[in-house]
Design a protein around this motif. Sequence first.
Motif, short mmCIF file in Angstrom:
data_model
loop_
_atom_site.label_atom_id
_atom_site.label_comp_id
_atom_site.label_asym_id
_atom_site.label_seq_id
_atom_site.Cartn_x
_atom_site.Cartn_y
_atom_site.Cartn_z
N MET A 71 18.17 27.45 12.48
CA MET A 71 17.69 28.78 12.84
C MET A 71 16.48 28.62 13.76
O MET A 71 15.58 27.84 13.48
CB MET A 71 17.29 29.56 11.57
CG MET A 71 17.06 31.04 11.81
SD MET A 71 16.57 31.89 10.28
CE MET A 71 18.00 31.59 9.22
N THR A 72 16.46 29.34 14.86
CA THR A 72 15.34 29.25 15.80
C THR A 72 14.16 30.06 15.29
O THR A 72 14.29 30.90 14.38
CB THR A 72 15.75 29.77 17.18
OG1 THR A 72 16.01 31.19 17.09
CG2 THR A 72 16.97 29.05 17.71
N ASN A 73 13.00 29.86 15.90
CA ASN A 73 11.82 30.62 15.52
C ASN A 73 12.03 32.11 15.74
O ASN A 73 11.58 32.95 14.95
CB ASN A 73 10.61 30.13 16.32
CG ASN A 73 10.16 28.75 15.91
OD1 ASN A 73 10.46 28.29 14.81
ND2 ASN A 73 9.42 28.07 16.78
N ALA A 74 12.70 32.46 16.84
CA ALA A 74 12.98 33.86 17.12
C ALA A 74 13.87 34.47 16.04
O ALA A 74 13.69 35.63 15.63
CB ALA A 74 13.64 33.99 18.50
N GLU A 75 14.82 33.69 15.55
CA GLU A 75 15.71 34.17 14.49
C GLU A 75 14.95 34.31 13.18
O GLU A 75 15.23 35.23 12.38
CB GLU A 75 16.90 33.22 14.33
CG GLU A 75 17.87 33.28 15.51
CD GLU A 75 18.92 32.17 15.47
OE1 GLU A 75 20.01 32.38 16.02
OE2 GLU A 75 18.64 31.09 14.90
#
Length: 222
Positions: free
Chosen positions: A1-5
Amino acid sequence: MTNAELKTRFNVGYEFLANNLAPGYTDAEISGLLNQGMDLLVDELYANGDTLGLAELLIQSTLNLVSAAFENYGSNAYETTVGLSNDYRWLVNVKVKAVRNKPFIIDAGFVPGEVIPKQEANYWMQTLATKPMIITPKVVVVNSTATARFIVLVDTYTTVTLSGGFQIVYVKTPARIDVSNSNVNELHPRWHQKIVDKAIALAMKATDVQRAQAEIQTNKGI
């Protein structure tokens, strides 16, 4: 999972629990909460001895040793001379490269050491009057910061390798979360939702405090 997610997951969960009665958080505040949640999770996994859960954060480092007798740890003491990285968080295990010749020969390269409290070091120190037998090297953590020092205690039958003779495995502090970018979190994906959950719990706790303070101020004005 990305930071934005992670940010999206946080906002959805927080808004649902806060029931739209609390103000939203800035990116910097969300990043701070997610980092707090991540650190709490790492500490929790370490406390539970879950090294598999921390696999992505385990770092092995080999250090040099020098005699530490001048530090009043006895004539059988050695210490590290190389500091640790700034990302050092928790010590997992230690090993000492040594050869032992009595009561039996041991030449297996690195052997596991036992971490002991500093106050127990006197029991294992070698003096003119006492020469303890130390089958398992004893290791004292003098300071567990980025400049951590480790004292290694052995007996007269053990010869320690000074160059690269000390090895540690430690848990590093994961890279900081910044929701303004799309970097992928270091921890295994199975922990990402737990990071979000802990961050939301921290946010809800702060929100409850803010509501309580607001009610106090309102009551004062009545």
